[in-house]
Design an enzyme around this catalytic site. Structure first.
Site, PDB file in Angstrom:
ATOM      1  N   CYS A   1       1.289  -1.417  -0.106  1.00  8.58           N
ATOM      2  CA  CYS A   1      -0.170   0.186   0.005  1.00  8.58           C
ATOM      3  C   CYS A   1       0.999   1.089  -0.257  1.00  8.58           C
ATOM      4  O   CYS A   1       1.513   0.906  -0.905  1.00  8.58           O
ATOM      5  CB  CYS A   1      -0.609  -0.066   1.254  1.00  8.58           C
TER       6      CYS A   1
ATOM      7  N   TRP B   1       1.649  -1.351   6.285  1.00  7.57           N
ATOM      8  CA  TRP B   1       1.918  -2.131   6.942  1.00  7.57           C
ATOM      9  C   TRP B   1       0.498  -2.493   8.061  1.00  7.57           C
ATOM     10  O   TRP B   1      -0.081  -2.208   9.352  1.00  7.57           O
ATOM     11  CB  TRP B   1       2.489  -1.148   8.511  1.00  7.57           C
ATOM     12  N   ASP B   2      -0.465  -1.454   7.034  1.00  6.46           N
ATOM     13  CA  ASP B   2      -1.794  -1.372   7.469  1.00  6.46           C
ATOM     14  C   ASP B   2      -2.969  -2.030   6.857  1.00  6.46           C
ATOM     15  O   ASP B   2      -3.248  -3.343   6.649  1.00  6.46           O
ATOM     16  CB  ASP B   2      -2.708   0.564   7.856  1.00  6.46           C
TER      17      ASP B   2
END
Lengths: 551, 622
Positions: free
Chosen positions: B336, B340-341
């Site tokens: 993304c 990390w999300d």
């Protein structure tokens, strides 16, 4: 009339059947007077589909070259498609189906031709008599009597011959009250709450008209249900404005001056054509798999279906609350007293009366509060969600009731003897059936049609032990409490068992359900075994003791 | 504690959040160093951990006192009315201080002591071993190896020390690639599918701007696709909406240019960023928290919040990923912006669909440790563990749990764990009671010496795993490594009432099938034991009585007719399995305080204001 006249082509070969989530199957299509039968010829996988013509809600034909396609939309919401080679054959079949699925004479319907393949253990037509109901009632109170004022349907055509009314009101008075209520539907007992002796009555609207006509006998009748010094509640299922407007057409509502002991509550429940529209919109939304999330939610919202569910549940809770919590008697009516009134009175009983949550009790409730109470099934269930008829008689009034029961069932899954399939079964049979139970609009019509003599009752079939077992809820444990459901939107759900039934595979959910049942069954087996072993051990121990203590 | 001015206030009212009749309980409020505790007149306790408090609000004074509304991160909302304004003010100020922690060392985990000795503590932390997990997946192997490049966190601070990369990716390639990726998060292995020999890899966005390229990064991707012998091309999934990714180019970031990378198939999947998700949840909570909500306001609110749309987007992306691997045997690289999300969501859910191990209790812990904790999902920032930037808060992990819940609803027999497990993990991600989720990355956790100073959540959950077991679980539901294919048509996604109204009991079913089945299944195990025991006893008895009987028969020819005597033992016998009323009738995670009969009496006590008949308008509150 011979059905053969309507069947232009009785049989077509090389027809391909398409159903959602099934592979297309090739086979032979046959038309009989009451069924559309499709059978596949493949040896390894013979499959037959029997569809009642009366289950067909609409048909649509399309042509690509000489290949015709018929899309059949059923009242139970299923959609199937048949590819029929040959334009003429296809047209013939389509027009035959159309004719056969829209027969206007009731006596041509399948129940008059159906010959049961099972032994009748108990005739369902006489399973639920009001006399029995009254007997139960007399064992707890003597304030009521069984009146046969409506013998031969002479007073009220939409009431059964027998009704339960306050003891202090004689038949002469009832006849006068009948003149003061729309369709002669004078107030009768719907439910007696044993716990506190409060009663729920139902009727149609009073015919007060613009000049505020009154009827002393009517006042006396409704007051007869009150304890001295106590008040009652009239739950009017129309908004105040509608009730006021009704006066111009001769209708009206109970005015405070004449009914000083009664407090009127207007609890609006939607009328039938609006409900039908809502039903159509909901089914449309559920059938379109391509909706993105926003569209799906807005379609669901626009259908207003869950709003109707919430309104209905709220009104029923209110009636139940007046009786159980306020300790007051209740009179429920709208205009005619054949639709929203019955929804409210029957749901209130589900909440209040544990007996209505048993299979037998629920059947009795449907018979008493819907069939005998004169809900016009034949008009309301003539068409389902795929109809485009503008008759305006159709409405999913009974389906809404069933769904409300389902919603309460979901919140109290251990309090009902029956399972979801039982409710779905009733939905299906109300719309199309081999049984005569839901034919006709009231008891008078049923008597004229001689249904008990000429057709089989749904209850005769469903109450046979082998059928019954399919509808039993393994989690059931009798619960004598009043069950108050939550009506918060977060607590309500779409009835997937009806509305998504044909739109997705539910294999995993069904398997899980089976596993749940297995766990419960296994538990019962284990308990029985433990008890048997304990007894055996106890006997051995006594045995041992006797012998040890012996001479 | 310096922040606590008042430790006890009496005559405090706890209002029912959804009651229209101001139903309330009266009791005493206590403030401790870690919890806010309310004990009502019938001695029922409501504990609220300070770390769970998301917001405290003091409403204008009313005639009955000073209202204090506390919103919690586990979606509990409590509404107190404190009789004296000064007390309310004191509590308000104390809670503001206590719920905003400035330093990790002040978090509950550093003072929480579950009475374990040191070796138990160490063992607890060793319960989940990621090296073991990679071995289970089948790496290292001919194509993948452990890289020591990040052993000292020199290449990427937010990655773990141990990373698996293609054998052909040399150190210079790794270093070069990491320089071309946001925060140095270069492509590494997240999951290896040993049957398909395909891999899920993860990274952050490339620093490509409008035209920049990086040969090492291109080599890195090539190495990944070559590490898959069964398929030459690989997918690159950018989990962002295309517009966002394009906007990033202006800041020198962006996405892979298909022309520069050989054999890649590039795909956007359109999951929104943390800010959109935060405000979406905010809207959802506003709607669901409305009193006297109508169905249409609820549905339109649900739609406007976009929440279910986002859950669907996450799950759709995971399905795409899982299918690429299971159907096409293609490796997939997911990123993304920072990786990390959304990347954690998609990689972990993809793996969950592919590998039934992650559908077991232990496997799910491993999955969270791997894709969320070790790869640096910023739990501290996202869950606001310390008083920090409110713009960093986002329900990314909550969405992951909700996606899993949706899967458990569709496949009731595929998961060893139940909803309570997901809710409990959610609870502890925010509780800061255990060390697992503290901090933003492994490096930070090591610096905090969490393994010495705090305890791990997982052994605690395992010790009470009976509560989290799904009684319908069928281990043979899907053989290892067969794909779970959820239906993602919109109507399958439901509002997760048990998460967002977990504490609003009045909205729940009054009887829970789930609890009933769970208890019955538990009881079945006990009964099986009982049967064994009884059978053994009977056997023993029979042997003994045979001996006696023989003797007896020798002695007398006419034994007493046993059947006619009432067996004393039989009378003493316990009633056949007690029908567990509690089990049948109650629902809820807090089984103890929710007996059905009590619930009913509660309703009757609430009378008569439940229906306001006075106005001719009825409002149901039950």
């Amino acid at each position: 009339m011979e059905f053969a006249e309507l069947i232009k082509t009785p049989r077509a070969d090389n027809v391909v059947l398409h159903r959602p989530f099934h592979l297309a199957v090739e086979g032979t299509l046959c038309l009989t007077g009451h069924h559309l039968i499709f059978s596949s010829r493949r040896k390894d996988n013979t499959e037959e589909l029997w569809l009642l013509h009366s289950n067909i809600d609409s048909i649509e034909k399309r042509f690509v070259g000489s290949l015709g396609t018929i899309v059949i939309r059923c009242k139970d919401l299923r959609i199937i498609q048949l590819d029929i080679p040959g334009m003429e054959e296809c047209l013939n079949i389509a027009s035959s189906i159309e004719a056969l699925s829209t027969l206007d004479s009731v006596t041509l319907m399948y129940p008059f031709f159906y010959r049961p393949m099972f032994e009748v253990l108990e005739d369902g037509w006489s399973s639920f008599l009001l006399e029995q109901e009254f007997e139960l009632l007399s064992s707890v109170t003597n304030e009521w009597r069984l009146s046969c004022v409506n013998k031969e349907f002479s007073v009220c055509p939409s009431y059964p011959p027998l009704v339960i009314v306050p003891k202090s009101v004689d038949d002469e008075a009832l006849r006068k009250v009948a003149l003061f209520r729309q369709g002669s539907r004078f107030p009768v007992l719907s439910y007696y709450h044993k716990k506190n002796g409060m009663a729920m009555m139902r009727s149609s609207q009073p015919l007060t008209g613009t000049n505020g006509r009154r009827c002393k006998e009517d006042e006396k009748l409704v007051n007869a249900t009150l304890r001295s010094g106590r008040r009652g509640f009239v739950i009017d299922t129309r908004p105040l404005t509608v009730a006021q407007q009704a006066r111009a057409k001769g209708g009206g509502f109970e005015q405070e001056v004449h009914y000083p002991q009664w407090r009127r509550i207007h609890k609006y429940i939607e009328r039938f054509n609006i409900l039908q529209e809502s039903f159509i919109k909901l089914v449309e939304a559920c059938n379109d798999q391509s909706h993105n999330m926003d569209r799906w939610l807005s379609k669901l919202e626009a259908s207003n279906w869950l709003t109707h569910i919430k309104e209905l549940l709220t009104a029923a809770c209110l009636a139940a609350q007046c009786i159980d919590r306020e300790g007051a008697s209740v009179l429920v009516h709208g205009s005619e007293g054949t639709d929203s009134t019955l929804q409210v009175t029957s749901l209130a009983q589900i909440i209040l009366d544990p007996r209505c949550r048993t299979i037998r009790g629920f059947e009795a409730l449907v018979v008493r509060e819907w069939l005998q109470a004169g809900h016009p099934f034949q008009q309301r269930c003539a068409q389902s969600a795929y109809s485009n008829s503008k008759q305006k008689w159709e409405a999913p009034v009974f389906l809404l009731f069933l769904e409300c029961v389902w919603q309460i069932h979901r919140q109290f899954p251990c309090s009902f003897e029956f399972n979801e399939h039982f409710l779905i079964l009733l939905f299906e049979h109300a719309y199309a059936s081999q049984f005569g139970t839901f034919l006709g609009n009231n008891e008078s019509e049923r008597a004229k049609l001689k249904l008990p003599q000429k057709t089989m009752s749904l209850w005769s079939w469903v109450n046979r032990p082998e059928e019954l077992s399919r509808f039993q809820n393994p989690l059931y444990e009798a619960n004598s409490l009043v069950i108050w459901p939550s009506v918060a939107p977060q607590s309500l759900q779409l009835w997937e068992g009806v509305f998504l039934r044909w739109n997705r595979t539910s294999r995993f959910l069904e398997e899980a359900e089976e596993e749940r049942i297995n766990i419960i069954k296994y538990n019962k087996e284990l308990q029985a075994k433990v008890n048997a072993l304990r007894r055996q051990l106890a006997e051995l121990e006594t045995d041992g003791q006797v012998q040890e203590d012996g001479p | 504690m310096e922040h606590i001015r008042t430790t006890k206030v009496e005559q405090v009212k706890l209002l029912d959040r959804f009651s229209t009749s101001n139903k309330s309980l009266t009791g005493t409020l206590y403030l401790t160093a870690t919890h806010l505790l309310f004990i009502d007149s019938s001695q029922r306790e409501t504990w609220i951990l300070h770390h769970h408090i998301a917001a405290v609000e003091k409403l204008p004074l009313t005639t009955s006192g000073c209202p204090l509304v506390i919103q919690c991160k586990n979606f509990r909302i409590v509404h107190f009315v404190v009789p004296r304004e000064r007390d309310c003010h004191d509590i308000y100020n104390s809670l503001l201080q206590l719920s905003r922690t400035a330093k990790y060392e002040e978090l509950y985990a550093f003072s929480y002591n579950p009475k374990q000795n040191e070796s138990e503590q160490v063992k607890g932390w060793q319960l989940i071993d990621l090296a073991e997990e990679y071995k289970r997946m089948g790496v290292p192997n001919d194509y993948w190896q452990l890289s020591d490049a990040n052993r000292d966190y020199k290449i990427c601070e937010t990655y773990p020390r141990e990373l698996y990369v293609p054998r052909t990716a040399s150190k210079p390639i790794i270093v070069g690639s990491s320089k071309f990726r946001s925060k140095g998060r270069f492509p590494v292995l997240s999951y290896y599918h040993k049957n398909k020999e395909a891999a899920i890899c993860r990274c952050s966005q490339p620093l490509s701007g409008f035209s920049a390229r990086c040969l090492e990064d291109e080599h890195m991707l090539q190495a990944i696709s070559k590490a898959n012998p069964s398929n030459r091309y690989m997918y690159v999934m950018d989990t962002r909406p295309k517009l966002n990714a394009m906007a990033n180019r202006a800041a020198g970031k962006g996405y892979e240019n298909e022309d520069n990378y050989s054999n890649i198939r590039f795909q956007f999947v359109g999951i929104e960023n943390i800010h959109v998700m935060r405000s979406s949840l905010q809207k959802l909570l506003e709607v669901s928290g409305t009193r006297g909500l109508s169905v249409n306001d609820f549905l339109s609110g649900l739609e406007n919040s976009g929440w279910l749309r986002h859950i669907k987007a996450v799950l759709d992306a995971a399905v795409f990923l899982a299918k690429a691997i299971a159907v096409e045997s293609a490796s997939v690289l997911v990123h993304c912006s920072d990786g990390w999300d959304r990347t954690s969501q998609v990689c972990s859910l993809g793996a969950l669909l592919l590998d039934s191990y992650y559908r077991t209790i232990k496997g799910f812990m491993v999955l969270i440790e791997k894709d969320w904790i070790s790869f640096g999902h910023k739990f501290s920032d996202r869950c606001c563990q310390l008083d920090g930037d409110p713009k960093e808060i986002s329900p990314v992990f909550t969405q992951f749990l909700e996606s899993v819940w949706n899967l458990t609803e569709q496949f009731p027999q595929a998961f060893e764990y139940n909803e309570a497990f997901l809710l409990q993990i959610h609870e502890h991600v925010h509780s800061c009671q255990f060390g697992n989720f503290l901090g933003n990355c492994q490096k930070e956790r090591e610096e905090l010496k969490l393994k010495e100073k705090t305890y791990s959540l997982w052994p605690f959950l395992l010790s009470e795993q009976k509560k989290y077991q799904n009684p319908l679980y069928n281990p043979d539901f899907s053989p290892e490594l067969t794909l779970l294919e959820p239906n993602t048509v919109s109507f399958n996604f439901k509002f997760w009432r048990n998460m967002y109204h977990q504490f609003d009991r009045s909205m729940h079913p009054r009887q829970s099938v789930f609890n009933l089945i769970m208890n019955t299944s538990e009881q079945n195990k006990q009964l099986e034991e009982d049967i064994k025991e009884l059978e053994a006893k009977i056997k023993q008895r029979n042997r003994r009585s045979d001996v006696v009987l023989v003797k007896e028969q020798e002695r007398t020819a006419d034994p007493a007719p046993v059947a006619l005597k009432s067996p004393p033992c039989f009378q003493k016998e316990q009633p056949p399995m007690p029908v567990n009323d509690a089990v049948r009738t109650i629902e809820g995670s807090n089984t103890a305080d929710n007996r059905y009969s009590e619930l009913v009496s509660e309703f009757s006590k609430a009378e008569p204001a439940v229906v306001s008949l006075e106005y001719g308008v009825a409002r149901m509150t039950c």
